[in-house]
Design a protein around this motif. Structure first.
Motif, PDB file in Angstrom:
ATOM      1  N   VAL A   1       8.493  10.699  -2.672  1.00  0.00           N
ATOM      2  CA  VAL A   1       7.913   9.827  -3.690  1.00  0.00           C
ATOM      3  C   VAL A   1       6.911   8.915  -3.000  1.00  0.00           C
ATOM      4  CG1 VAL A   1       9.968   9.871  -5.163  1.00  0.00           C
ATOM      5  CG2 VAL A   1       9.713   8.071  -3.444  1.00  0.00           C
ATOM      6  N   SER A   2       6.106   8.233  -3.803  1.00  0.00           N
ATOM      7  CA  SER A   2       5.095   7.345  -3.235  1.00  0.00           C
ATOM      8  C   SER A   2       5.683   5.977  -2.912  1.00  0.00           C
ATOM      9  CB  SER A   2       3.938   7.193  -4.233  1.00  0.00           C
ATOM     10  OG  SER A   2       4.388   6.502  -5.389  1.00  0.00           O
ATOM     11  N   LEU A   3       4.902   5.175  -2.177  1.00  0.00           N
ATOM     12  CA  LEU A   3       5.344   3.832  -1.818  1.00  0.00           C
ATOM     13  C   LEU A   3       5.543   2.976  -3.063  1.00  0.00           C
ATOM     14  CD1 LEU A   3       5.892   1.694   0.365  1.00  0.00           C
ATOM     15  CD2 LEU A   3       3.437   1.175   0.347  1.00  0.00           C
ATOM     16  N   GLU A   4       4.719   3.201  -4.093  1.00  0.00           N
ATOM     17  CA  GLU A   4       4.835   2.417  -5.326  1.00  0.00           C
ATOM     18  C   GLU A   4       6.125   2.699  -6.093  1.00  0.00           C
ATOM     19  OE1 GLU A   4       0.924   1.995  -3.918  1.00  0.00           O
ATOM     20  OE2 GLU A   4       2.043   3.847  -4.315  1.00  0.00           O
ATOM     21  N   GLN A   5       6.828   3.747  -5.704  1.00  0.00           N
ATOM     22  CA  GLN A   5       8.051   4.120  -6.422  1.00  0.00           C
ATOM     23  C   GLN A   5       9.321   3.680  -5.718  1.00  0.00           C
ATOM     24  OE1 GLN A   5       6.233   8.328  -6.837  1.00  0.00           O
ATOM     25  NE2 GLN A   5       7.873   8.282  -8.356  1.00  0.00           N
ATOM     26  N   VAL A   6       9.202   2.981  -4.605  1.00  0.00           N
ATOM     27  CA  VAL A   6      10.379   2.609  -3.823  1.00  0.00           C
ATOM     28  C   VAL A   6      10.341   1.126  -3.478  1.00  0.00           C
ATOM     29  CG1 VAL A   6      11.618   2.932  -1.654  1.00  0.00           C
ATOM     30  CG2 VAL A   6      10.675   4.903  -2.849  1.00  0.00           C
ATOM     31  N   SER A   7      11.476   0.460  -3.674  1.00  0.00           N
ATOM     32  CA  SER A   7      11.683  -0.902  -3.200  1.00  0.00           C
ATOM     33  C   SER A   7      13.047  -0.902  -2.531  1.00  0.00           C
ATOM     34  CB  SER A   7      11.641  -1.898  -4.359  1.00  0.00           C
ATOM     35  OG  SER A   7      11.829  -3.222  -3.897  1.00  0.00           O
TER      36      SER A   7
ATOM     37  N   PHE B   1       2.102  -6.649  -1.202  1.00  0.00           N
ATOM     38  CA  PHE B   1       1.014  -6.125  -2.014  1.00  0.00           C
ATOM     39  C   PHE B   1      -0.319  -6.493  -1.401  1.00  0.00           C
ATOM     40  CE2 PHE B   1       4.687  -6.769  -4.701  1.00  0.00           C
ATOM     41  CZ  PHE B   1       4.760  -5.580  -5.422  1.00  0.00           C
ATOM     42  N   GLU B   2      -1.318  -5.686  -1.720  1.00  0.00           N
ATOM     43  CA  GLU B   2      -2.656  -5.941  -1.205  1.00  0.00           C
ATOM     44  C   GLU B   2      -3.189  -7.270  -1.722  1.00  0.00           C
ATOM     45  OE1 GLU B   2      -5.159  -2.669  -2.138  1.00  0.00           O
ATOM     46  OE2 GLU B   2      -4.207  -1.300  -0.701  1.00  0.00           O
ATOM     47  N   ASN B   3      -3.921  -7.945  -0.866  1.00  0.00           N
ATOM     48  CA  ASN B   3      -4.523  -9.246  -1.193  1.00  0.00           C
ATOM     49  C   ASN B   3      -3.465 -10.291  -1.546  1.00  0.00           C
ATOM     50  OD1 ASN B   3      -7.182  -8.088  -0.966  1.00  0.00           O
ATOM     51  ND2 ASN B   3      -6.911  -7.248  -3.041  1.00  0.00           N
ATOM     52  N   ASP B   4      -2.293 -10.141  -0.967  1.00  0.00           N
ATOM     53  CA  ASP B   4      -1.202 -11.083  -1.220  1.00  0.00           C
ATOM     54  C   ASP B   4      -0.374 -11.182   0.053  1.00  0.00           C
ATOM     55  OD1 ASP B   4       0.921 -12.614  -2.070  1.00  0.00           O
ATOM     56  OD2 ASP B   4       1.307 -11.445  -3.889  1.00  0.00           O
ATOM     57  N   SER B   5      -0.343 -12.355   0.663  1.00  0.00           N
ATOM     58  CA  SER B   5       0.382 -12.521   1.921  1.00  0.00           C
ATOM     59  C   SER B   5       1.868 -12.771   1.717  1.00  0.00           C
ATOM     60  CB  SER B   5      -0.214 -13.697   2.711  1.00  0.00           C
ATOM     61  OG  SER B   5      -0.108 -14.906   1.963  1.00  0.00           O
ATOM     62  N   LYS B   6       2.271 -12.979   0.488  1.00  0.00           N
ATOM     63  CA  LYS B   6       3.672 -13.294   0.197  1.00  0.00           C
ATOM     64  C   LYS B   6       4.515 -12.031   0.163  1.00  0.00           C
ATOM     65  CE  LYS B   6       6.589 -15.383  -3.399  1.00  0.00           C
ATOM     66  NZ  LYS B   6       6.600 -15.997  -4.751  1.00  0.00           N
TER      67      LYS B   6
ATOM     68  N   MET C   1       5.881  -4.618 -10.586  1.00  0.00           N
ATOM     69  CA  MET C   1       5.528  -3.203 -10.712  1.00  0.00           C
ATOM     70  C   MET C   1       5.660  -2.691 -12.146  1.00  0.00           C
ATOM     71  SD  MET C   1       4.568  -2.390  -7.713  1.00  0.00           S
ATOM     72  CE  MET C   1       4.418  -0.617  -7.897  1.00  0.00           C
ATOM     73  N   LYS C   2       6.429  -3.388 -12.986  1.00  0.00           N
ATOM     74  CA  LYS C   2       6.580  -3.055 -14.408  1.00  0.00           C
ATOM     75  C   LYS C   2       6.951  -1.581 -14.635  1.00  0.00           C
ATOM     76  CE  LYS C   2       2.884  -6.384 -15.336  1.00  0.00           C
ATOM     77  NZ  LYS C   2       1.531  -6.576 -15.915  1.00  0.00           N
ATOM     78  N   PRO C   3       8.019  -1.096 -14.013  1.00  0.00           N
ATOM     79  CA  PRO C   3       8.378   0.318 -14.158  1.00  0.00           C
ATOM     80  C   PRO C   3       8.982   0.611 -15.527  1.00  0.00           C
ATOM     81  CG  PRO C   3      10.059  -0.805 -12.908  1.00  0.00           C
ATOM     82  CD  PRO C   3       8.963  -1.815 -13.142  1.00  0.00           C
TER      83      PRO C   3
ATOM     84  N   ARG D   1       0.706  -1.585  -3.727  1.00  0.00           N
ATOM     85  CA  ARG D   1       1.598  -1.878  -2.599  1.00  0.00           C
ATOM     86  C   ARG D   1       0.879  -1.690  -1.264  1.00  0.00           C
ATOM     87  NH1 ARG D   1       7.081  -0.843  -3.327  1.00  0.00           N
ATOM     88  NH2 ARG D   1       7.234  -1.108  -1.061  1.00  0.00           N
ATOM     89  N   ARG D   2       1.351  -2.418  -0.287  1.00  0.00           N
ATOM     90  CA  ARG D   2       0.882  -2.218   1.082  1.00  0.00           C
ATOM     91  C   ARG D   2       2.061  -2.288   2.028  1.00  0.00           C
ATOM     92  NH1 ARG D   2       0.889  -6.958   4.076  1.00  0.00           N
ATOM     93  NH2 ARG D   2       0.862  -8.915   2.884  1.00  0.00           N
ATOM     94  N   LYS D   3       1.916  -1.679   3.167  1.00  0.00           N
ATOM     95  CA  LYS D   3       2.953  -1.731   4.195  1.00  0.00           C
ATOM     96  C   LYS D   3       2.669  -2.897   5.116  1.00  0.00           C
ATOM     97  CE  LYS D   3       4.239   1.993   6.123  1.00  0.00           C
ATOM     98  NZ  LYS D   3       4.203   3.260   6.892  1.00  0.00           N
ATOM     99  N   VAL D   4       3.628  -3.772   5.220  1.00  0.00           N
ATOM    100  CA  VAL D   4       3.385  -4.980   6.005  1.00  0.00           C
ATOM    101  C   VAL D   4       3.128  -4.664   7.462  1.00  0.00           C
ATOM    102  CG1 VAL D   4       5.833  -5.391   6.478  1.00  0.00           C
ATOM    103  CG2 VAL D   4       4.232  -7.298   6.481  1.00  0.00           C
TER     104      VAL D   4
END
Length: 606
Positions: A110-116, A134-139, A150-152, A291-294
Motif C-alpha cells: 500500500v502507499s504511504l498515504e494509506q498507513v499510520s 506532511f509536506e510543508n508542515d514541520s509538526k 487524511m479524511k479516510p 504525506r512525507r517521510k520524516v
C-alpha cells in the motif's frame, strides 16, 4: 526504491527484531541477494510491483475456522464473506497499527498515504506518539490526529500484540475505547473496523506473549464492537492453523511478524469481507495533505535528530514524571542529537500510588540509556495504579444447590478503574461495581479485578445442615419408632442420638420404644450441628366390659315365659306332636368338699 523501503523498515525495527529478520532472510536467500544487489532482488520485490492486485496464497480451498468466536451471538458484528470489493476499497482505507501494519507499506503493498503505524507500540501510542508528517508542515501528528487530516472513508485498526505482556484484557479494551472515542470526537465521518489481533507462531521469541491472551483480546474486541456499533474483521480465519497458532508459512523466525505472503492474503481477505453498508458522509475530501517521510527530510536538511521522551496522559492526567541529568519532574523532554551529545539517560518516576509499566517501544526498565541514535526517537512512559483491592462476602457457607451471596469490593491506593467480577477465573458478563450479588455453590472461587489488579479469592464452603425424619410423630406406649438423620456437610454415620438429653447411641439411624405416656424430645448431634423432633406417646385403654344389673329379680318374682304363639292352623292329627316330657328335677348340688356333713338324727316318732 523497493530496496530503500526494505532497508528503512529494517532500521525501524528493534535490534532483536532486526536479528530475527536477518536470520529469516539468510535462510531464504533473500537477504543475501538484497545485500549484493543481484537481479534476484528485483524479481522478489517485483512480485509486489503492482500492489493493487495482490494474489492470495493457497488456503486449501477454505478459511480455517479455529478461532472460537460465537458468530451467532455477535450477530452482524463480524464482517461476513462478500464479493471482492476491489482495489478501490483498499485505496479508500487508512491502516492504523503496529509493526505488522507498518509492514504493509514497507513491503510496497500500500502507499504511504494509506498507513499510520509505528513499530513496537501498543494501542495507547495512537494517542501519544508522533508518527506521521506532511509536506510543508514541520509538526508531527499522532495516529488519531492523522485520521482527521487524511479524511479516510474507513479506518482499520490493528493493535494488541505489544499489549499482551503488560495489559489484562479489561485494561486493553479500556485503552482501545479511549482511542476510538478520540477518533469519533475528531473525525466522526469515517467507518471504524477493528482487525483481530494477529496470532503468533507456536515457536516464537516472546515468552511473555501468549496465544491465550490474544484469543481473549479478540473475543473482548468483538464484544466491544457489538456494544459500540463497530465492525470486527476476523483475519484470524486465514492466519491460524489447525493447532490454533499462526501458520508456519506466514511467520518470520521471531514468530510474531508476518511474512509478505500473509500480508497479501490479508488484503485479499479485507476486500472479500468488505464493509459497504454505510453511506459516505464525509463533508469534505479536498485539501488532503501529502504525506512525507520524516527521515528523508532530515537527510536533505541539517541532519537534525531529536530524542523525545513523554509520560502517558490518561483522561487528562499523568501518573508519573521524567528525570535525568540536570532535570526532574518533567512530563515531556526533548534532546537534539549532536556529535558531542548522543548519549541520554532518562528515568520514568511514578507518582505515589502508581508504578512504572514500560516504555512504548517495549523497554521494560524505568531507566533507559539511548546512545548513538541515527534517527528520531519518540517514546512514552506508561504507568499503572498500585492500588490494592479486597473483597468481602455476606456469607461463605452455602447450600449444595447454591445460594445468592452479596460481595463487596474495597479499593485503596488511588484505583479508579471499573470493577469486574470473576467466578472460577471467568469474568461475569453484566456484573460490575463495588457491590454485586450472584449465585454461588460450594467450591466456587470469587475474585474482583480493576483490570490492573486482582483481589485474593474467596472460596465458598458447603453449609452443614442436619434434619431428622421419623417413622411416626405419635405412638403408643411400647410401640417402636425409627429416627433417621439427613443432611449435608456432616458425618451421618457418627450422629449422636439423645432422648430427653440422655445419650442413647451413635449412627445414621436410631430406634426407640417408649415405656410411658409423655412427649419425648429426640435430638441428633454432629459437631456443633443439632436437630431435634418431638414424639408424643399415649397409653392404650382397653374397651370397658358390659354393665352388670346390681338388683337382679328374685325367683318368686320370676315371670313365666310368655306362651308360644298359637298356630292359627293347627296341624292335623297325624302331625300332632307328643307332649313335651316334664322337666327333670336337677340333682341338688353337692356340698363343698371342705364342709362337714352331719347326718340327720333318726325319727323316733315312727
Amino acid at each position: 526504491m523497493k530496496n530503500n523501503k526494505f532497508s528503512e523498515w529494517m532500521e525501524s525495527l528493534l535490534p532483536i527484531e532486526q536479528k530475527a529478520v536477518k536470520i529469516s532472510a539468510a535462510c531464504s536467500g533473500v537477504f543475501l541477494t538484497v545485500l549484493v544487489g543481484t537481479i534476484v532482488t528485483v524479481n522478489v520485490l517485483g512480485a509486489v510491483k503492482n500492489p493493487s492486485s495482490p494474489t492470495p496464497e493457497d488456503t486449501s480451498g477454505s478459511y480455517v475456522t479455529s478461532f472460537p468466536l460465537d458468530k451467532e451471538a455477535l450477530e452482524n458484528t463480524i464482517l461476513a464473506k462478500t464479493k471482492d470489493a476491489g482495489e478501490e476499497y483498499i485505496k479508500d482505507t487508512l491502516f492504523v497499527g503496529d509493526s505488522n501494519t507498518d509492514a504493509l507499506y514497507k513491503y510496497g503493498l500500500v502507499s504511504l498515504e494509506q498507513v499510520s503505524a509505528k513499530v513496537g507500540v501498543g494501542i495507547g501510542a495512537a494517542l501519544t506518539d508522533k508518527v506521521c508528517y506532511f509536506e510543508n508542515d514541520s509538526k508531527g501528528y499522532t495516529m488519531v490526529e492523522t485520521i482527521a487530516k487524511m479524511k479516510p472513508r474507513r479506518v482499520i485498526f490493528n493493535f494488541g500484540t505489544n499489549n499482551t505482556s503488560h495489559y489484562t484484557t479489561d485494561e486493553f479494551i479500556e485503552e482501545y475505547q479511549k482511542v476510538l472515542k478520540a477518533v469519533k470526537d475528531s473525525y466522526p465521518y469515517t467507518d471504524i473496523i477493528i482487525n483481530a489481533v494477529y496470532p503468533i507462531a507456536k515457536a516464537n521469541n516472546y515468552p511473555n506473549i501468549s496465544i491465550e491472551t490474544i484469543d481473549s483480546y479478540n473475543q473482548a474486541l468483538a464484544e466491544m464492537c457489538k456494544e459500540n456499533g463497530y465492525k470486527f474483521l476476523n483475519t484470524t480465519e486465514i492466519l491460524k492453523g489447525e493447532d490454533g497458532y499462526l501458520k508456519s508459512e506466514y511467520a518470520n523466525p521471531d514468530g510474531i511478524h508476518l511474512k509478505e505472503n500473509a500480508l497479501k492474503n490479508i488484503l485479499v481477505y479485507i476486500r472479500e469481507h468488505a464493509y459497504t453498508d454505510t453511506k459516505d458522509t464525509r463533508p469534505d475530501t479536498n485539501n488532503i495533505p501529502k504525506r512525507r517521510k520524516v527521515e528523508e527530510t532530515q537527510s536533505e536538511s541539517t541532519q537534525e535528530i531529536i530524542a523525545s521522551y513523554h509520560v502517558e496522559v490518561s483522561n487528562g492526567k499523568t501518573y508519573g514524571t521524567l528525570q535525568g541529568d540536570g532535570f526532574s519532574n518533567e512530563t515531556s523532554k526533548q534532546f537534539k542529537i549532536t556529535s558531542e551529545q548522543n548519549n541520554f539517560n532518562v528515568t520514568a518516576v511514578p507518582n505515589e500510588g502508581y508504578e512504572f509499566v514500560r516504555w512504548s517501544d517495549g523497554v521494560e526498565t524505568a531507566t533507559r540509556t539511548d546512545k548513538n541514535l541515527t534517527k528520531n526517537l519518540s517514546v512514552t512512559a506508561v504507568f499503572r495504579s498500585k492500588a490494592s483491592i479486597s473483597i468481602t462476602a455476606s456469607k461463605t457457607l452455602v447450600n449444595a444447590s447454591g445460594e445468592d451471596v452479596t460481595f463487596k469490593a474495597s479499593l485503596s491506593g488511588g484505583a479508579d478503574n471499573k470493577i469486574s467480577w470473576q467466578l472460577n477465573g471467568k469474568t461475569l458478563s453484566g456484573i460490575s461495581g463495588e457491590s454485586v450479588s450472584f449465585n454461588v455453590k460450594p467450591g466456587d472461587k470469587v475474585t474482583a479485578s480493576t483490570g490492573l489488579i486482582t483481589s485474593s479469592a474467596i472460596t465458598m464452603q458447603l453449609k452443614a445442615n442436619l434434619s431428622i425424619s421419623a417413622s411416626a410423630k405419635k405412638s403408643n406406649v411400647g410401640q417402636t419408632v425409627t429416627f433417621t438423620a439427613n443432611g449435608d456437610g456432616v458425618d451421618l454415620d457418627s450422629v449422636v442420638w439423645k432422648v430427653d438429653g440422655s445419650k442413647q447411641k451413635s449412627g445414621h439411624s436410631f430406634t426407640f420404644t417408649p415405656n410411658s405416656a409423655k412427649t419425648y424430645t429426640i435430638t441428633a448431634t454432629s459437631g456443633e450441628i443439632v436437630a431435634s423432633v418431638q414424639l408424643s406417646v399415649v397409653t392404650v385403654t382397653p374397651p370397658a366390659p358390659p354393665p352388670v344389673n346390681p338388683n337382679p329379680p328374685s325367683n318368686s318374682e320370676t315371670k313365666p315365659p310368655a306362651p308360644s304363639p298359637v298356630n292359627p292352623d293347627p296341624p292335623s292329627s297325624s302331625e300332632t306332636q307328643p307332649p313335651a316330657s316334664p322337666p327333670v328335677e336337677p340333682d341338688p348340688p353337692s356340698p363343698p368338699s371342705d364342709v362337714e356333713i352331719i347326718p340327720s338324727p333318726p325319727n323316733f316318732s315312727e
